[in-house]
Every structure is written in C-alpha cells, then in structure tokens.
Motif scaffolding. Sequence first.
Motif, short mmCIF file in Angstrom:
data_model
loop_
_atom_site.label_atom_id
_atom_site.label_comp_id
_atom_site.label_asym_id
_atom_site.label_seq_id
_atom_site.Cartn_x
_atom_site.Cartn_y
_atom_site.Cartn_z
N VAL A 123 48.27 49.58 42.43
CA VAL A 123 49.02 50.32 41.40
C VAL A 123 49.93 49.35 40.62
CG1 VAL A 123 50.60 52.27 41.03
CG2 VAL A 123 48.93 52.35 42.89
N ALA A 173 53.54 43.70 46.65
CA ALA A 173 54.28 44.33 47.75
C ALA A 173 53.42 44.37 49.01
CB ALA A 173 54.73 45.74 47.35
N SER A 179 62.48 49.32 45.55
CA SER A 179 62.36 47.98 46.11
C SER A 179 60.91 47.64 46.41
CB SER A 179 63.15 47.86 47.42
OG SER A 179 64.52 47.95 47.14
N PHE A 180 60.03 48.60 46.20
CA PHE A 180 58.60 48.41 46.49
C PHE A 180 57.80 48.30 45.20
CE2 PHE A 180 54.37 50.08 47.15
CZ PHE A 180 53.95 49.41 48.28
N ASN A 181 58.02 49.24 44.29
CA ASN A 181 57.26 49.27 43.04
C ASN A 181 58.03 50.18 42.08
OD1 ASN A 181 55.32 49.40 41.00
ND2 ASN A 181 53.63 50.01 42.33
N SER A 182 58.46 49.66 40.95
CA SER A 182 59.27 50.46 40.03
C SER A 182 58.49 51.61 39.42
CB SER A 182 59.78 49.61 38.88
OG SER A 182 60.29 48.40 39.32
N TYR A 183 57.20 51.35 39.24
CA TYR A 183 56.38 52.33 38.50
C TYR A 183 55.19 52.72 39.37
CZ TYR A 183 58.64 49.66 34.67
OH TYR A 183 59.51 48.99 33.84
N THR A 184 55.41 53.66 40.28
CA THR A 184 54.28 54.05 41.12
C THR A 184 53.40 55.12 40.46
OG1 THR A 184 55.69 55.64 42.26
CG2 THR A 184 55.39 53.50 43.33
N ASP A 228 52.66 44.86 40.94
CA ASP A 228 53.77 45.05 41.87
C ASP A 228 53.29 45.62 43.20
OD1 ASP A 228 55.60 44.09 40.07
OD2 ASP A 228 56.32 46.06 39.42
N ASP A 229 52.40 46.59 43.12
CA ASP A 229 51.85 47.18 44.34
C ASP A 229 51.04 46.13 45.12
OD1 ASP A 229 51.15 49.50 46.03
OD2 ASP A 229 49.16 49.37 45.13
#
Lengths: 367, 367
Positions: free
Chosen positions: A82, A89, B251-256, A85-86
């Motif tokens: 996703v 992470a 802190s994981f993904n701003s845009y999930t 970033d996903d």
Amino acid sequence: MNWEANVRKVVPYTPGEQPKIKNIIKLNTNENPYPPAPAVAERIKETDVSDYRKYPDPTCSVLVDAIADYYNVDKKNVFVGVGSDDVLAMAFLAFFNSEKPVLFPDITYSFYDVWAQLYRIPYRQVPLKDDFTIDVDDYTGYGAGGSKASDEQKKEGCGGIVIANPNAPTGVFLGLSAIEKIVADNRDVVVIVDEAYVDFGAESALPLINKYDNLLVVQTFSKSRSMAGMRIGYAFGSEKLIKYLSDVKFSFNSYTMNMPSLELGALAIADKEYFEETRNKIIATRERTKVKLKELGFEFADSKTNFIFVKHPQRSGKEIFDALRQRNIIVRRWDIERISEYLRISIGTDEEMDQLIKALKEELKKC
Amino acid sequence: MNWEANVRKVVPYTPGEQPKIKNIIKLNTNENPYPPAPAVAERIKETDVSDYRKYPDPTCSVLVDAIADYYNVDKKNVFVGVGSDDVLAMAFLAFFNSEKPVLFPDITYSFYDVWAQLYRIPYRQVPLKDDFTIDVDDYTGYGAGGSKASDEQKKEGCGGIVIANPNAPTGVFLGLSAIEKIVADNRDVVVIVDEAYVDFGAESALPLINKYDNLLVVQTFSKSRSMAGMRIGYAFGSEKLIKYLSDVKFSFNSYTMNMPSLELGALAIADKEYFEETRNKIIATRERTKVKLKELGFEFADSKTNFIFVKHPQRSGKEIFDALRQRNIIVRRWDIERISEYLRISIGTDEEMDQLIKALKEELKKC
C-alpha cells in the motif's frame, strides 16, 4: 495499573499538508502534475462493482505480473504494498531484528527513524557530507569485506542499511557503483535502497538483485506513475528475500491491496509510452526551473528527482515559505537544524513553475 | 553470519481460497452475495481519475465522518483501516506490550495467534466450553475486580483480551452483559471485541465505549456492507484509545486508505435502507438453511452470523468438503483437531443454498 502503561507510545511521521481548498499551487508533496495513464480513466468507467463483494486476490497476481513483465524480472522477485511506505514498514519489521543499529543518513526520508522507533529497532543516523552527498566509507567495513569504518563504529556494528537514492529531501543521487560497494560490503545484513524518485533521471539498483540476495529495491506508483491516491508501492529482491517479506505481510494482513489498486495499477504500469512522455516533461520542467532558480540566486545540489531542494543566501527559508503560502503556493520545509533554511519545491507543470518563479522574483525584490 | 539470522521468521495466516475459475458456488470466505449499495456503482462512473495523482486525505475524514454519522458517535471515537485485519494488526501492536499473556479462545479467528507471534506478544489460548461458548469466568479475576481465575492463571496475569463476537468460525454469540463483565473486570488492559459478523443478528458493544475507555470495538465493510474487495475496516473506542491507535498507524503508513476506499466507503455506509434490506435477506436465508441442514442431520450451534458451522454425525468433515468441491461448491474447513469434523458454510443467495442442500442430500444418500 492502568492500561496506558502497555501502550506503544510513538511520535508519528508528519505527512505533507493536503489542503482541501482549491486554487492553490501545490508543490509540497512531490505529486505528479499529470493524470494517470489514459487506460485508468477508461477502465474505471467499466468497473463492475458487484465484484467488490468478494475479497481481492491475496497474491495480487495481476499487479505483480504486470510489474514483473515491465521490468523483465520473475514474479518471485516482486513484492507489492500500500504505497512504498507499506513496503518499507514491512521490510523494517521483517529484516531489522538485530541488536546492532540500522544505519541511514541524518538527512533523509524522515519516516526511517519513525519505523525504527515503532519497532524498537536500534539505529544510527550517519551525517551526510556538507554537500549532502553520502560518504560510502561510512557504510562499509562492518562485515568481513572492508575496514574503513572507525574503530568505534566497527565495535558497534551494523544491523542493516537504508539508503534513499536519489535521497530525499536533498534530491542527490548516489551512483550505482557506490551502491554496489555498500551492498557487497554488507552481505550479512539486508540493504534497502528506496528508489521513490529514481525514474526522474537516476539509475536503479534493480540489476543488482541477481548478484546480491541481501538487496531490496523499493519503488512506487506515487511519483512517476501519477497514482499517489491509489497507494501502490513495490519492491524487487532475491526470491528468498521476497519470500521472507511476503511471510511477514501475510502475518499482518492477507489482503492489503484492494481491487481498484490491483486492476488500475496493472493497467497503468503497462503504458510505457505515456510514462516516458510525462516523466520527460517533468525532467524538462525541472531543468528549466533550475536555470531560473539559479538566476534568482538560489543554491541547490543537482536534483535527479521531481523536486529541487533550495536555499537563498539572503533570505531565510521560513520567510520565503510564508511569503509563498500567502500567495497560495505551498512548498515543504522542515524545522530541522541542518536544513531549516531549505525549501523542497516539487516540480509541477511549466505553468505552475512559471507562477512560482514570478512569485519568488517579486518577493526577492522586497526590502 | 548470514543476513537470514536477523529475519523475523513467521508462519503466516492462510486466507480462504480465492479461485479464479468461474461457475463455482463460493461459500468459503463469508462474502456477501449481494452487490454494494447502489450509490457505489453510480459514483464510480463519475470518478475523475486525475485526482489519483494526489495523495489521499491522511485523516480519512470523509469516511470517518460518514461512520461517525451513521453510528451517532463523535469522529474522535472512530478509527479506519485496510479491512478489520489492518485495524486489528495495528491494535495488537499498539496495545499489547505487556509481558503478561494476551487471552483469546482456542477456537476463534485464526489470525490472533499469528499477530501475537509476529509481534512476539505472549498469549494464552483459553479453551471454549464443549458447546463452543465462552466461559466468562476464564476472562475475569486477573485485576482488582474479581477472583474467579485459577491461582495459576492469576499468577500468570493477563496483558489484554481479544474476543470475536459473534465468534468465528463457530458463529456463537456472547451476550452484551457477559462482554461488559469482561471489560469491567479488566480495566488495566485493553479488551478488543472483534465484531466482523455483528450485523447479522447479534448485539454490538459499541454503547459501552463511553463507559469503558479500555474497550476497542472492531467492525468491517467486508461482510454486511458487501465490500470485501475494497478493504475497509473500522473501530470505535474512547478518544484516548483511538488517539494511541492513530499514533501507531501514522508511525506505520500515513496513507493506508486509497481514494476509492474513502469515497465509496463513505457512500456505502450512508445507505441504511439497502443495508437493512440485504442483511435481512441474508438472515432469512440463514434461518431457512438451518432448517434444511437440520433435516439432513447436521449439527450446529446457533449462528448469529452469515455462516453456519456444521458437522454431520455420520460423515467426516473432510469427506463432505471433498464431495462438495467435486461439485464446484467451496466451503471452509480446518485441519485443527477440535474442529476437524466441522465445515464452515457461508450464507449465499437462496438459490446457492438450495444447490448446496441438493448436493448434500445426494451425497448423504451415498453408501
């Protein structure tokens, strides 16, 4: 004892502003000024939403296959998520489980230390050189391969490496031979090369994945593919590396990619001609903008991305930022000591950049 | 040392099969047989895909507001994610950081132990009673409130609780007063109530969030809202709890959540009439199917979900599963000792269930 005692307390990443007002020139989040490939608009009109009642394909095969085809790699070397970033992470969670610190530059994508803190991964931020370039020697000599790290650093060791290349927000590109040196010298840890901006004139480390099974190369649809709103990222690595990463992903969420992402992403990446056309337009606009910014006295390292990281010798970053904001032009700025005088300006259309230059010219005339 | 030494090695969750062949009756993943609300089909034709070049709203406000409106809660009490799996994964990471074990039933959603293993959270699986109901006494007496746990259990303590209600794959519902007892007796840890199936005739713990700030109630668009393919889950909790969860998410993904999820999800939840109509149809089909399954000799606990968890006293689960598969009817079965003779049959349309019953009737006549 209160339940709050067991909460994982974190300081989250702050994404760039997504203002809801219209009539702004938005040059703050490195979005592409051009729409996605034409097939995306065509296909979406034909969507049969009754399909949405079913779960998507957990293996994401339509998208994985399209990416594998485009880059001419095996689908076993491809991972999707996703947004990058996903992907990143998941990679931090999967690969950085050493007690030794993970290394990345002091000035780089500001999510790296957030992920490290989230997962309680030890890390060390390695200062960039004064010209914002990376000193390869800072990342070698930890394993058997080299001996250039300081004694203290060698003692501390290294649990993994993350390099954004080109780097963000500096825009500076590190050549492939330097990347290879880092990967080759650190075979006992995973090296992640985050190539979110690689398509705007830099060189990808993708060809190295067959030679080094510890290399993960991460890319995204958010910049050069004009699909930030769809959240599609991907990564290349050895079959073994991708398998470990997939296992962690399937231990987190079986279905991270929804149906529109899978279908529209696969269509978008297949259109090589449109991709070349739009990225070349952005590169041309960037080069043209560099000339004009230089004429106005701005200083910047050469950028191989869709943004330019600038400062002005006579005016503070905050001052220019606020003045642009007054004129409905949004750029990005950080309150971080080493870069507080800098602005990161995304490359929009020629027209948008002309308006930016006009605004800067007027502002610089003042006082 | 090899890089593999630092890999987080896990045994991932296995999702139900998503076969690509057509002409099957798919009763294996509890999907809704009806399409999403009509507004979804209308709106998607009007999509302006040039919006996709931009990042989505990281606060997901259009969707959060629609959910808050529908359930008449404040938006500060609402969290959204990429399916309830994403919400639950984030909640495990955010809230279960004790050295004491998190408790959940031995027979329940089989992702709970996968998340616990992924994040290295200690856990204890508490056996359901023989009739697959939950003994509330097994989940009380750890804190100051009660004293019904065994001495050994009390010594071990409890780092959190997760209850699927109705439970999966059993379909059994635990009444709200029992849920409240568990939440009230464990104020020093977070209690998650996973209500993926609550809309098919059970009662939600949502009204309790104002009374207990340690309660997280998780729901999904994947079942009763016919949107498994879009990946939308959500949760309710106290403002404090939601803030901690959001911090971990950011802190994981701003845009999930991608743009179609946000926009189409908001439209779908607003259509209360369509929701009532389709869930009532599914409930009616379930009740009708129960009668016919009973006539065929199947045994099952009462189900308040969109599936029935059955076994036949004369025939093995594997045998029936294989026979149905031969006839292109797919149901779900697990090779787990306590439930190896059971099949979980999702509720499809009346026509699909008639075909299932016909197939079962013919198979049971054999030998």
